[in-house]
Design a protein around this motif. Sequence first.
Motif, short mmCIF file in Angstrom:
data_model
loop_
_atom_site.label_atom_id
_atom_site.label_comp_id
_atom_site.label_asym_id
_atom_site.label_seq_id
_atom_site.Cartn_x
_atom_site.Cartn_y
_atom_site.Cartn_z
N MET A 36 0.65 -1.42 0.03
CA MET A 36 -0.10 0.08 -0.03
C MET A 36 1.01 1.27 0.03
SD MET A 36 -3.10 1.02 2.59
CE MET A 36 -4.17 -0.35 2.30
N GLU A 37 1.88 1.40 0.77
CA GLU A 37 2.67 2.38 0.93
C GLU A 37 3.44 2.86 -0.51
OE1 GLU A 37 3.45 4.33 3.53
OE2 GLU A 37 2.08 2.94 4.69
N ARG A 38 4.11 1.68 -1.13
CA ARG A 38 4.69 1.88 -2.42
C ARG A 38 3.68 2.27 -3.58
NH1 ARG A 38 7.97 -2.62 -1.10
NH2 ARG A 38 6.44 -4.13 -2.54
N LEU A 39 2.12 1.81 -3.49
CA LEU A 39 1.18 2.00 -4.55
C LEU A 39 0.80 3.51 -4.19
CD1 LEU A 39 -0.80 1.20 -6.57
CD2 LEU A 39 -2.29 0.41 -4.67
N ALA A 40 0.74 3.78 -2.99
CA ALA A 40 0.39 5.33 -2.76
C ALA A 40 1.49 6.31 -3.29
CB ALA A 40 0.14 5.60 -1.13
N ASP A 41 2.79 6.03 -3.14
CA ASP A 41 3.81 6.92 -3.91
C ASP A 41 3.71 6.78 -5.36
OD1 ASP A 41 5.05 7.26 -1.29
OD2 ASP A 41 6.47 5.70 -1.46
N THR A 42 3.43 5.52 -5.96
CA THR A 42 3.20 5.63 -7.46
C THR A 42 2.22 6.50 -7.88
OG1 THR A 42 4.31 3.30 -7.61
CG2 THR A 42 2.92 3.95 -9.41
N ILE A 43 0.94 6.31 -7.13
CA ILE A 43 -0.17 7.09 -7.50
C ILE A 43 0.00 8.49 -7.45
CG2 ILE A 43 -2.56 7.59 -7.07
CD1 ILE A 43 -3.04 4.33 -6.76
#
Length: 96
Positions: A36-43
């Motif tokens: 979830m953390e990496r996904l939030a950064d990507t988005i």
Amino acid sequence: MKIMAIDYGDQHTGLAVSDVTETLVGNAWIVDEWNMERLADTICGEADRCDAGILVLGLPKNMDGSEGFQAERVKAFAAKLQDMGLNVRFEDERLT
């Protein structure tokens, strides 16, 4: 203003970005990320790259309007995006 639509998933998350008239989707793709953390950064980066002013997350509700486990995960993800300064809204996904 451009809108980024997000269909959050545990392994794969769908993204789509509207044109500036908020009428047509000009670009749609999938991000393969379970963290979830990496996904939030990507988005966050994608929203900046696409110049999206609003992010709309699909909120999976049950047919009776109640919210289950996945809706809570979506809300937790939305909170991460909001903490990053993004303008997040929800859209009921029932019957879509």
